[in-house]
Write a protein that holds these residues in place. Structure first.
Motif, mmCIF file in Angstrom:
data_model
loop_
_atom_site.group_PDB
_atom_site.id
_atom_site.type_symbol
_atom_site.label_atom_id
_atom_site.label_comp_id
_atom_site.label_asym_id
_atom_site.label_seq_id
_atom_site.Cartn_x
_atom_site.Cartn_y
_atom_site.Cartn_z
ATOM 1 N N MET A 187 0.807 -1.222 0.000
ATOM 2 C CA MET A 187 0.000 0.000 0.000
ATOM 3 C C MET A 187 0.844 1.278 0.000
ATOM 4 S SD MET A 187 -3.049 -0.557 -0.646
ATOM 5 C CE MET A 187 -3.454 1.172 -0.563
ATOM 6 N N PRO A 188 1.881 1.376 0.844
ATOM 7 C CA PRO A 188 2.727 2.582 0.746
ATOM 8 C C PRO A 188 3.335 2.736 -0.641
ATOM 9 C CG PRO A 188 3.178 1.421 2.794
ATOM 10 C CD PRO A 188 2.290 0.528 1.987
ATOM 11 N N ALA A 189 3.759 1.623 -1.236
ATOM 12 C CA ALA A 189 4.368 1.674 -2.569
ATOM 13 C C ALA A 189 3.351 2.107 -3.615
ATOM 14 C CB ALA A 189 4.945 0.306 -2.935
ATOM 15 N N ILE A 190 2.129 1.591 -3.521
ATOM 16 C CA ILE A 190 1.067 1.959 -4.469
ATOM 17 C C ILE A 190 0.745 3.448 -4.360
ATOM 18 C CG2 ILE A 190 -1.411 1.697 -4.962
ATOM 19 C CD1 ILE A 190 -1.072 -1.289 -4.185
ATOM 20 N N ILE A 191 0.604 3.936 -3.130
ATOM 21 C CA ILE A 191 0.231 5.331 -2.905
ATOM 22 C C ILE A 191 1.322 6.288 -3.393
ATOM 23 C CG2 ILE A 191 -0.227 7.077 -1.128
ATOM 24 C CD1 ILE A 191 -1.585 4.796 0.491
ATOM 25 N N ILE A 192 2.571 5.993 -3.044
ATOM 26 C CA ILE A 192 3.663 6.901 -3.427
ATOM 27 C C ILE A 192 3.912 6.868 -4.923
ATOM 28 C CG2 ILE A 192 6.124 7.383 -3.163
ATOM 29 C CD1 ILE A 192 4.289 8.172 -0.792
ATOM 30 N N SER A 193 3.885 5.697 -5.537
ATOM 31 C CA SER A 193 4.087 5.628 -6.992
ATOM 32 C C SER A 193 2.959 6.355 -7.716
ATOM 33 C CB SER A 193 4.191 4.171 -7.464
ATOM 34 O OG SER A 193 3.006 3.443 -7.183
ATOM 35 N N ALA A 194 1.727 6.268 -7.181
ATOM 36 C CA ALA A 194 0.590 6.982 -7.779
ATOM 37 C C ALA A 194 0.734 8.489 -7.593
ATOM 38 C CB ALA A 194 -0.721 6.502 -7.158
ATOM 39 N N LEU A 195 1.196 8.902 -6.426
ATOM 40 C CA LEU A 195 1.367 10.328 -6.143
ATOM 41 C C LEU A 195 2.430 10.934 -7.063
ATOM 42 C CD1 LEU A 195 0.647 12.755 -4.377
ATOM 43 C CD2 LEU A 195 2.357 11.976 -2.723
ATOM 44 N N LEU A 196 3.547 10.241 -7.220
ATOM 45 C CA LEU A 196 4.615 10.724 -8.097
ATOM 46 C C LEU A 196 4.155 10.714 -9.556
ATOM 47 C CD1 LEU A 196 7.720 8.994 -6.478
ATOM 48 C CD2 LEU A 196 6.985 11.375 -6.238
ATOM 49 N N PHE A 197 3.382 9.710 -9.915
ATOM 50 C CA PHE A 197 2.827 9.618 -11.267
ATOM 51 C C PHE A 197 1.913 10.812 -11.546
ATOM 52 C CE2 PHE A 197 -0.716 7.875 -13.965
ATOM 53 C CZ PHE A 197 0.007 7.796 -15.152
ATOM 54 N N GLY A 198 1.117 11.179 -10.552
ATOM 55 C CA GLY A 198 0.223 12.320 -10.721
ATOM 56 C C GLY A 198 0.984 13.623 -10.823
ATOM 57 N N ILE A 199 1.902 13.857 -9.886
ATOM 58 C CA ILE A 199 2.667 15.106 -9.865
ATOM 59 C C ILE A 199 3.478 15.269 -11.142
ATOM 60 C CG2 ILE A 199 4.561 16.306 -8.693
ATOM 61 C CD1 ILE A 199 3.507 15.081 -6.071
ATOM 62 N N MET A 200 3.957 14.152 -11.694
ATOM 63 C CA MET A 200 4.772 14.184 -12.901
ATOM 64 C C MET A 200 4.062 14.853 -14.071
ATOM 65 S SD MET A 200 4.812 12.361 -16.027
ATOM 66 C CE MET A 200 3.919 10.863 -15.643
ATOM 67 N N HIS A 201 2.733 14.871 -14.089
ATOM 68 C CA HIS A 201 1.994 15.439 -15.219
ATOM 69 C C HIS A 201 2.077 16.970 -15.265
ATOM 70 C CE1 HIS A 201 0.457 11.356 -15.570
ATOM 71 N NE2 HIS A 201 0.040 11.690 -16.769
ATOM 72 N N GLY A 202 2.431 17.603 -14.148
ATOM 73 C CA GLY A 202 2.796 19.008 -14.184
ATOM 74 C C GLY A 202 1.691 20.017 -14.426
ATOM 75 N N ASN A 203 0.433 19.677 -14.154
ATOM 76 C CA ASN A 203 -0.637 20.680 -14.177
ATOM 77 C C ASN A 203 -1.772 20.191 -13.278
ATOM 78 O OD1 ASN A 203 -2.982 19.508 -16.004
ATOM 79 N ND2 ASN A 203 -1.062 19.043 -17.064
ATOM 80 N N PHE A 204 -2.488 21.138 -12.670
ATOM 81 C CA PHE A 204 -3.461 20.790 -11.637
ATOM 82 C C PHE A 204 -4.752 20.191 -12.186
ATOM 83 C CE2 PHE A 204 -0.883 24.024 -9.366
ATOM 84 C CZ PHE A 204 -0.459 23.210 -8.324
ATOM 85 N N VAL A 205 -4.881 20.100 -13.498
ATOM 86 C CA VAL A 205 -6.008 19.379 -14.085
ATOM 87 C C VAL A 205 -5.704 17.889 -14.097
ATOM 88 C CG1 VAL A 205 -7.379 19.018 -16.168
ATOM 89 C CG2 VAL A 205 -6.738 21.332 -15.488
ATOM 90 N N GLN A 206 -4.497 17.551 -14.506
ATOM 91 C CA GLN A 206 -4.128 16.142 -14.656
ATOM 92 C C GLN A 206 -3.589 15.514 -13.379
ATOM 93 O OE1 GLN A 206 -1.625 16.810 -18.279
ATOM 94 N NE2 GLN A 206 -2.718 15.027 -19.051
ATOM 95 N N ILE A 207 -2.988 16.304 -12.478
ATOM 96 C CA ILE A 207 -2.380 15.728 -11.275
ATOM 97 C C ILE A 207 -3.374 14.902 -10.456
ATOM 98 C CG2 ILE A 207 -1.422 16.303 -8.999
ATOM 99 C CD1 ILE A 207 0.224 18.487 -10.362
ATOM 100 N N PRO A 208 -4.532 15.451 -10.050
ATOM 101 C CA PRO A 208 -5.472 14.638 -9.260
ATOM 102 C C PRO A 208 -6.049 13.477 -10.060
ATOM 103 C CG PRO A 208 -6.444 16.759 -9.834
ATOM 104 C CD PRO A 208 -5.006 16.834 -10.213
ATOM 105 N N PHE A 209 -6.293 13.695 -11.354
ATOM 106 C CA PHE A 209 -6.803 12.620 -12.203
ATOM 107 C C PHE A 209 -5.793 11.479 -12.293
ATOM 108 C CE2 PHE A 209 -6.655 10.746 -16.493
ATOM 109 C CZ PHE A 209 -7.875 10.100 -16.498
ATOM 110 N N ALA A 210 -4.537 11.820 -12.581
ATOM 111 C CA ALA A 210 -3.502 10.798 -12.730
ATOM 112 C C ALA A 210 -3.223 10.092 -11.412
ATOM 113 C CB ALA A 210 -2.226 11.421 -13.285
ATOM 114 N N PHE A 211 -3.373 10.806 -10.293
ATOM 115 C CA PHE A 211 -3.201 10.160 -8.987
ATOM 116 C C PHE A 211 -4.256 9.073 -8.793
ATOM 117 C CE2 PHE A 211 -4.423 10.135 -4.401
ATOM 118 C CZ PHE A 211 -3.296 9.473 -3.925
ATOM 119 N N GLY A 212 -5.508 9.391 -9.101
ATOM 120 C CA GLY A 212 -6.571 8.390 -8.986
ATOM 121 C C GLY A 212 -6.341 7.212 -9.905
#
Length: 324
Positions: A187-212
């Protein structure tokens, strides 16, 4: 003895997250260097600033091709290299590269992932509404590439915008990053990899979407012990977005896309319930640790390289925010 084990575990988390942070930093810096190189090359070829802007923002073929090349350089190369240095093994020796069993759990995971990807749009919408209502800010998504309004462009977009990023980004985040961090609990690995994946998109439209989306992709990678279902879901998500844009130029296109959108969400909910009842979520393991899951997740984000990478991505995202 306990203190020694705890110190060793903290150092191991620090080491692994540091390598992930370095890979992210390279992925953030390379596009700027490449952009300068492309501008210099096109200038030498006689292109004016207007011509270059039109080519890079309105030509879907040129944009999609450059996007694939840059994505490979930004993610495949650094994640592969630092994953090998960190683990000391070749990628196929520590990543879940094997194809999963073609059973009902695998198919339910894929269907659940696609539905969850569609539902993640609501997270993005919520963040946008919150920012506009309480902060007076409107997040925007950079518009690159031309309109997808004919079959030829649709085919190119499906290949370059859907297929290529699906494998490249899954290799980096659900392959390397998730695999490196799973030692400290799924679970920690899933959450952190998802968070980094979201932030990597570099805009606040895609960040929360990509995190989910990243959370769903991490879950199905763990449940199937393979990155290929995540690749399939990632491709489907991108392909649906491309096809929806194509449909927007057709009569009754909005009605068709709305029906498909909510139909896929309903399918995802049903598959989630079935997966829960089948016990598939029990495959998410808890690693023995001297720390709680929350502390492990926090420590994964606290290496200097990860912090710097996150700050750089946030600064990028701020550029796509305007006053309401």
């Amino acid at each position: 003895m306990f203190k020694l084990i705890r110190k060793k575990e903290r150092l191991d988390i620090f080491k692994r997250s540091t390598f992930i942070g370095i890979a992210l930093l390279i992925g953030q810096i390379v596009p700027y260097v490449a952009s300068v190189g492309i501008v210099i090359y096109l200038t030498l070829c006689g292109y004016s600033n207007v011509q270059m802007n039109n080519m890079l923002t309105n030509d879907t073929v040129v944009f999609s091709t450059l996007n694939v090349i840059l994505t490979v350089i930004c993610f495949v190369v650094p994640f592969w290299l630092f994953g090998k240095i960190c683990i000391g093994k070749k990628a196929h020796e520590y990543m879940p590269f094997a194809f999963p069993k073609m059973n009902k759990v695998t198919f339910m995971c894929v269907a659940f992932g696609i539905g969850a990807s569609m539902a993640s749009n609501f997270i993005s919408n919520f963040v946008a509404i919150f920012m506009e209502t309480f902060l007076g800010l409107v997040p925007e998504q950079p518009e690159l590439g031309g309109a997808i309004d004919n079959p030829e462009v649709l085919g190119i977009a499906l290949l370059c915008t859907a297929a290529a990023p699906a494998f490249i980004e899954e290799f980096a985040f659900r392959g390397v990053a998730l695999s490196i961090l799973r030692k400290f609990g799924d679970m920690p690995a899933i959450i952190i990899s998802a968070l980094l994946f979201g932030i990597m998109h570099g805009n606040f439209v895609q960040i929360p979407f990509a995190f989910g989306v990243g959370l769903a992709l991490g879950l199905i990678t763990v449940m199937t012990d393979s990155i290929w279902p995540a690749v399939a879901v990632h491709f489907a998500n991108n392909a649906i977005a491309v096809i929806f844009e194509y449909f927007s130029y057709m009569p009754f296109g909005s009605i068709i896309t709305t029906m498909i959108f909510y139909g896929l969400i309903a399918l995802g909910i049903i598959m989630f319930i079935k997966l829960f009842k089948s016990g598939a979520f029990k495959r998410i393991s808890k690693a023995p640790s001297t720390m709680g899951a929350f502390e492990r997740a926090v420590r994964m984000m606290l290496s200097p390289t990860v912090i710097i990478a996150v700050i750089m991505f946030i600064f990028t995202a701020v550029q796509y925010v305007s006053a309401a």
